[in-house]
Design an enzyme around this catalytic site. Sequence first.
Site, short mmCIF file in Angstrom:
data_model
loop_
_atom_site.label_atom_id
_atom_site.label_comp_id
_atom_site.label_asym_id
_atom_site.label_seq_id
_atom_site.Cartn_x
_atom_site.Cartn_y
_atom_site.Cartn_z
N ASP A 6 0.84 -1.19 0.00
CA ASP A 6 0.00 0.00 0.00
C ASP A 6 0.88 1.25 0.00
O ASP A 6 2.00 1.22 0.52
CB ASP A 6 -0.91 0.02 1.23
CG ASP A 6 -2.02 -1.03 1.16
OD1 ASP A 6 -2.30 -1.51 0.05
OD2 ASP A 6 -2.59 -1.35 2.21
N TYR A 32 6.40 -8.35 8.81
CA TYR A 32 6.07 -6.94 8.98
C TYR A 32 6.25 -6.52 10.43
O TYR A 32 6.09 -7.32 11.36
CB TYR A 32 4.60 -6.67 8.60
CG TYR A 32 4.24 -6.96 7.17
CD1 TYR A 32 4.29 -5.97 6.19
CD2 TYR A 32 3.82 -8.24 6.79
CE1 TYR A 32 3.93 -6.24 4.88
CE2 TYR A 32 3.47 -8.52 5.48
CZ TYR A 32 3.53 -7.51 4.53
OH TYR A 32 3.18 -7.79 3.23
N ASP A 86 -7.01 1.41 8.29
CA ASP A 86 -5.70 1.93 8.67
C ASP A 86 -5.80 3.43 8.94
O ASP A 86 -6.89 4.01 8.95
CB ASP A 86 -4.65 1.62 7.59
CG ASP A 86 -4.91 2.32 6.27
OD1 ASP A 86 -5.80 3.20 6.20
OD2 ASP A 86 -4.23 1.99 5.28
N ARG A 103 -3.79 -5.08 8.03
CA ARG A 103 -4.76 -4.15 8.64
C ARG A 103 -6.05 -4.88 9.02
O ARG A 103 -6.68 -4.57 10.03
CB ARG A 103 -5.03 -2.96 7.72
CG ARG A 103 -5.38 -3.26 6.30
CD ARG A 103 -5.17 -2.02 5.42
NE ARG A 103 -5.09 -2.36 4.02
CZ ARG A 103 -6.04 -2.14 3.13
NH1 ARG A 103 -7.19 -1.57 3.50
NH2 ARG A 103 -5.87 -2.47 1.87
#
Length: 302
Positions: A40, A68, A82, A178
């Site tokens: 993203d 992550y 998010d 997310r």
Amino acid sequence: MTWHGVLPIYKPRGMTSHDVVGRIRRIAGQKRVGHTGTLDPEVEGVLPICLGQGTRVVEYIQDLPKRYRGRLKLGIATDTEDQTGTVIEDRPLNHLLTKEEVDHVFSSFLGEMEQIPPMYSAVKVQGKRLYDLAREGKVVERKPRKVTIYELTCIGFQDGEYPEIEFDVLCSKGTYVRTLCVDIGRVWDTPAHMTSLTRVESGSFQSESCFTLEEVADLQKKGRLDDAMVPIGEAISHFPSLIVSEQEGCDVLDGKPIRVDQLVTRDAELIRVYTEAGRFCAIYRLVEDGVAKPEKVFRDVE
């Protein structure tokens, strides 16, 4: 000159993965460039970029797990799940959390699970991207997808009415972190959203060994782009390798079946084939005991 290999790029916030591909095309001066898994725009981190014949191994790299580092906030939900979205619910948590409680909840998410892709995502439904439908104010039914959470660890914790939790997660391809944050909030019956995310690993590529776009551009100006390029064979090092003679290498480049009796890893499906001189020739697939056939031959890569 045409480049063949993989550039481990550290994508900055504010750029799409497609933007990064466009920058590398201009820097390298060639069209055949592709990325190995969308990040993203507001997510930074590891984004391996394949060039030339390297684009033929995109599928093998993007199928690997990703790691992550992120942060989630409890008590507030947004329409995008998010920090970039509009707040749609604000409900402070009604009890104090403990680190032990967080660890217990995180452990419940390990293993295979089903995720429903968020409306603000690139998934296509009836030919349209979900984020395009979402911007039109539409909400459509999405089919759940199976993903796997291999590791999920709390690495930081801030309590209060709106607790914030820093985490490290190793997950399969296609996982929406997310959405994972939102699902974690549901365990406490509270809204939640992801406030930041960085991809620190993509397969064998780690953030410490990545290059910024500026560094890559500087290397190209100095005629040293090779310093950042990972050879195709090394980029798929999770496959076992087989070394053949120079004569057998000619057979491999001609796409002929080969015997692989000396392979140590018997449960491998795909193998990398090199000549004794160190040339990466092909990816072969084991089809029966002791026999492998070509999956992809790299005739034009020296």
